[in-house]
Design an enzyme around this catalytic site. Structure first.
Site, PDB file in Angstrom:
ATOM      1  N   CYS A   1       0.804  -1.218   0.000  1.00  0.00           N
ATOM      2  CA  CYS A   1       0.000   0.000   0.000  1.00  0.00           C
ATOM      3  C   CYS A   1       0.842   1.274   0.000  1.00  0.00           C
ATOM      4  O   CYS A   1       0.290   2.376  -0.023  1.00  0.00           O
ATOM      5  CB  CYS A   1      -0.941  -0.006   1.203  1.00  0.00           C
ATOM      6  SG  CYS A   1      -2.047  -1.435   1.206  1.00  0.00           S
TER       7      CYS A   1
ATOM      8  N   HIS B   1      -2.161   7.661   6.748  1.00  0.00           N
ATOM      9  CA  HIS B   1      -2.572   6.483   5.984  1.00  0.00           C
ATOM     10  C   HIS B   1      -4.025   6.156   6.324  1.00  0.00           C
ATOM     11  O   HIS B   1      -4.834   5.900   5.441  1.00  0.00           O
ATOM     12  CB  HIS B   1      -1.643   5.318   6.315  1.00  0.00           C
ATOM     13  CG  HIS B   1      -1.777   4.140   5.420  1.00  0.00           C
ATOM     14  ND1 HIS B   1      -1.714   4.240   4.044  1.00  0.00           N
ATOM     15  CD2 HIS B   1      -1.960   2.819   5.689  1.00  0.00           C
ATOM     16  CE1 HIS B   1      -1.849   3.034   3.514  1.00  0.00           C
ATOM     17  NE2 HIS B   1      -2.012   2.159   4.484  1.00  0.00           N
TER      18      HIS B   1
ATOM     19  N   HIS C   1      -9.726   2.758   0.420  1.00  0.00           N
ATOM     20  CA  HIS C   1      -8.311   2.382   0.373  1.00  0.00           C
ATOM     21  C   HIS C   1      -8.010   1.768  -0.984  1.00  0.00           C
ATOM     22  O   HIS C   1      -8.405   0.640  -1.277  1.00  0.00           O
ATOM     23  CB  HIS C   1      -8.017   1.390   1.494  1.00  0.00           C
ATOM     24  CG  HIS C   1      -6.559   1.116   1.716  1.00  0.00           C
ATOM     25  ND1 HIS C   1      -5.571   1.562   0.861  1.00  0.00           N
ATOM     26  CD2 HIS C   1      -5.916   0.426   2.700  1.00  0.00           C
ATOM     27  CE1 HIS C   1      -4.403   1.168   1.308  1.00  0.00           C
ATOM     28  NE2 HIS C   1      -4.584   0.485   2.424  1.00  0.00           N
TER      29      HIS C   1
END
Length: 623
Positions: free
Chosen positions: A266, A422, A460
């Site tokens: 990620c 994040h 996400h």
């Protein structure tokens, strides 16, 4: 003096809409916009969503756009969450001494007939099969998905319909769109850029963390045998993670410079951005197109993350809202960073930027939207498990904060910087990341560090997620608003926030109220990255000090033309008349087109030549 990696173009697409010219960002803060900005944002969404607008956009149309963007229940035209297709293996046994019989087309028979089958040919190329004993078969059926929310692209947007997408996986279609949007947003034609650089002074770093896993990529290749389909010649190559860069080189830019992708789960966008920044700083490249594209809203991929316990299931979301009388999960609020939460919400996105060295940007009159001065990457070291938190992110955040302090001073870091977390919306992340941010704020004397978490809106997008954060950062520089974490109504009790400032409401800071932002990414397996992004009002001061008043006066004159061309592209895009760049079988070169000498290589379309007389940095070691 060091080259400054400045952002001269940006674009892409996610659940908020088209990224260029801050349209996607403004969807996040649409309730804080003035009427003119809101109207323009809705007009942009209408073109992306292929809506027919006659005159003014009606209230019902606006509501439709609001309801069919950002995180929401997965829509049936993508896949039906209540009817996810699957195969059920069934073992059966014929009753007593009887046989189980069926008739089928002869072509459906397996190449090797099982020993307990008796096959009798019938008319019209059919056959009767009598089975004694045991029989095993796969029965097509459906099931209900446990996770039904995702950050989908706006309803009606189909990147493959905008160019000849010949069996291209969705992620590659999105890459073509995103990179094209970024390049065209510059207002400087790509052909003009090429006339000011050598062929090897262009870099492209683009890819995806997961590769292309849908039916046109590796998903089709791996599932073909089990779905009685044929593997095509495109399934394998189209599924490769770096294929986004390959497509951009071959069909968008015609680039022959540095290329590839860096995969860090990620954190992949920032991994690619780090290489781009290093290329600019060291002079390896003068212009870099960098980004990622991810299309993971697939039932198979979601099954994988759900099996890890990483996704917010419908059942868990209902449990979070127990006592509110809900009978269905609140899909719009599926992602709740730093509040009581239960998992992340998967999303699709494609985000790209164009970086130039400052001298080239000034020479071309390119608009400067900010600068990326540093990207730091650190692993976690020894770990108890691959998925557990580690210490690497403390290092990257500390380095990024220190880089702001070194460039801008203590006051800017403490009072005029903010954090794009994040913020995945998992219980583990809310504790571990908040502790990291809070401790770093303490160490650097920051009393209340503003924290944004845009996954609350767009979900996400895995390897692209820092790209979503960067687009929101550029929007804040333009409009002076940090998006609030709108899906939360409280901060979880286990979140560390003594030195952090979380807000569910948008925070007005002014267009020059923030000098720097830090983007943070935490990737599965211990891939940590943090980037330092500098605001355009600071970058312009740096350019003036470096290049002088006379050069900057000429730059601003050139920039007026650049802005006009960029605005023309935006107007066409808002009207739905701008198409992605896609040059298939265009100006394909062979050795006859290239001029070779012992000292240089000259390529058509580029003013500069590739220099073969560059000195070796190791030559002095042999003297």
């Amino acid at each position: 003096m060091a080259h400054i990696p400045v952002i001269t173009g940006f674009g892409g697409i996610n659940g908020a809409g088209r990224s260029s010219f801050h349209h996607g960002y403004r969807r996040l803060i649409i309730d804080a916009l003035n009427q003119q900005q809101a109207d323009r944002t809705f007009a942009s969404l209408a073109s992306v969503m292929k809506m027919r607008i006659n005159g003014a956009i009606s209230a019902d149309q606006r509501q439709f756009m609001l309801d069919h963007t950002l995180i929401r229940r997965i829509e049936a035209d993508w896949f039906e969450t209540d009817k996810v297709r699957m195969n059920k293996r069934i073992s059966a046994t014929a009753v007593g001494d009887q046989t189980a019989s069926f008739v089928t087309k002869a072509r459906n028979l397996p190449e090797i007939i099982p020993p307990n089958w008796t096959v009798t040919a019938l008319a019209n190329n059919t056959a009767r099969v009598d089975v004694t004993g045991d029989l095993e078969f796969m029965m097509p059926t459906t099931r209900t998905a446990s996770v039904q929310a995702a950050g989908q692209l706006p309803t009606g947007f189909d990147p493959g319909a905008l160019y000849p997408a010949r069996s291209h996986p969705r992620g590659l279609q999105m890459a073509v769109y995103g990179a094209s949007d970024a390049v065209q947003s510059m207002g400087v034609p790509w052909e003009v850029v090429c006339q000011h650089v050598a062929p090897d002074q262009v870099s492209v770093y683009a890819g995806s963390a997961m590769g292309q896993l849908d039916a046109d990529g590796h998903g089709g290749m791996l599932g073909a045998r089990y779905n009685d389909k044929r593997t095509t010649s495109k399934h394998c190559p189209f599924g490769l993670a770096e294929m986004s860069a390959d497509f951009i080189n071959a069909y968008v830019l015609g680039s022959m410079g540095n290329t590839g992708t860096y995969v860090g789960a990620c954190a992949s966008f920032l991994y690619n951005l780090r290489q781009a920044v290093n290329d600019i700083k060291t002079g390896v490249a003068r212009v870099v197109v960098v980004g990622n594209s991810e299309a993971p809203v697939l039932s198979d991929v979601m099954d994988g993350y759900a099996a890890m316990g990483a996704l917010a299931t419908d059942q868990a979301l209902l449990a979070l809202d127990a006592g509110k009388g809900l009978t269905q999960a609140d899909f719009r609020r599926a992602a709740r960073p730093f509040s009581d939460n239960c998992g992340f919400t998967i999303a699709e996105s494609s985000q790209y930027i164009v970086l130039m060295d400052d001298a080239l940007a000034v020479e071309l009159g390119a608009t400067v939207y900010g600068a990326v001065t540093d990207v730091f990457v650190n692993a976690d070291g020894h770990k108890k498990s691959i998925s557990s938190p580690g210490v690497g992110n403390y290092l990257t955040i500390a380095k990024a904060a220190a880089s702001v302090r070194a460039l801008l001073g203590e006051a800017s870091l403490r009072q005029r910087s903010y954090m794009h977390a994040h913020g995945t919306s998992t219980p583990q992340n809310r504790v571990s990341e908040s502790h990291i941010l809070n401790e770093m704020a303490k160490i650097f004397g920051i009393e209340k560090w503003p924290v944004a978490a845009v996954k609350a809106y767009v979900g996400h997008s895995l390897g692209v997620s820092a790209g979503d954060q960067l687009m929101a950062t550029l929007g804040t520089w333009a409009d002076g608003i940090i998006p609030g974490i709108a899906t939360i109504d409280h901060i979880a009790a286990d979140v560390y926030d003594s030195n952090l400032a979380f807000s569910s409401a948008h925070v007005e800071v002014g267009r020059e109220g923030m000098d720097a932002a830090i983007l943070n990414s935490k990737g599965f397996g211990g891939n940590n990255a943090s980037a330092t992004v500098i605001a355009p009002h600071i970058v312009n001061k740096m350019l003036a000090n470096k290049h002088g008043a006379a050069t900057m006066k000429q730059y601003f004159q050139l920039n007026e033309t650049t802005k006009d061309r960029a605005a023309t592209y935006d107007d066409l895009a808002v009207k739905g008349e701008a198409l992605p760049i896609y040059k298939f079988d265009h100006n394909v070169m062979s050795s006859e087109n290239i001029e070779f000498t012992a000292s240089k290589i000259k390529v058509p379309g580029y003013l500069g030549a590739i220099d073969l007389d560059a000195p070796s940095p190791y030559a002095d070691l042999l003297k």
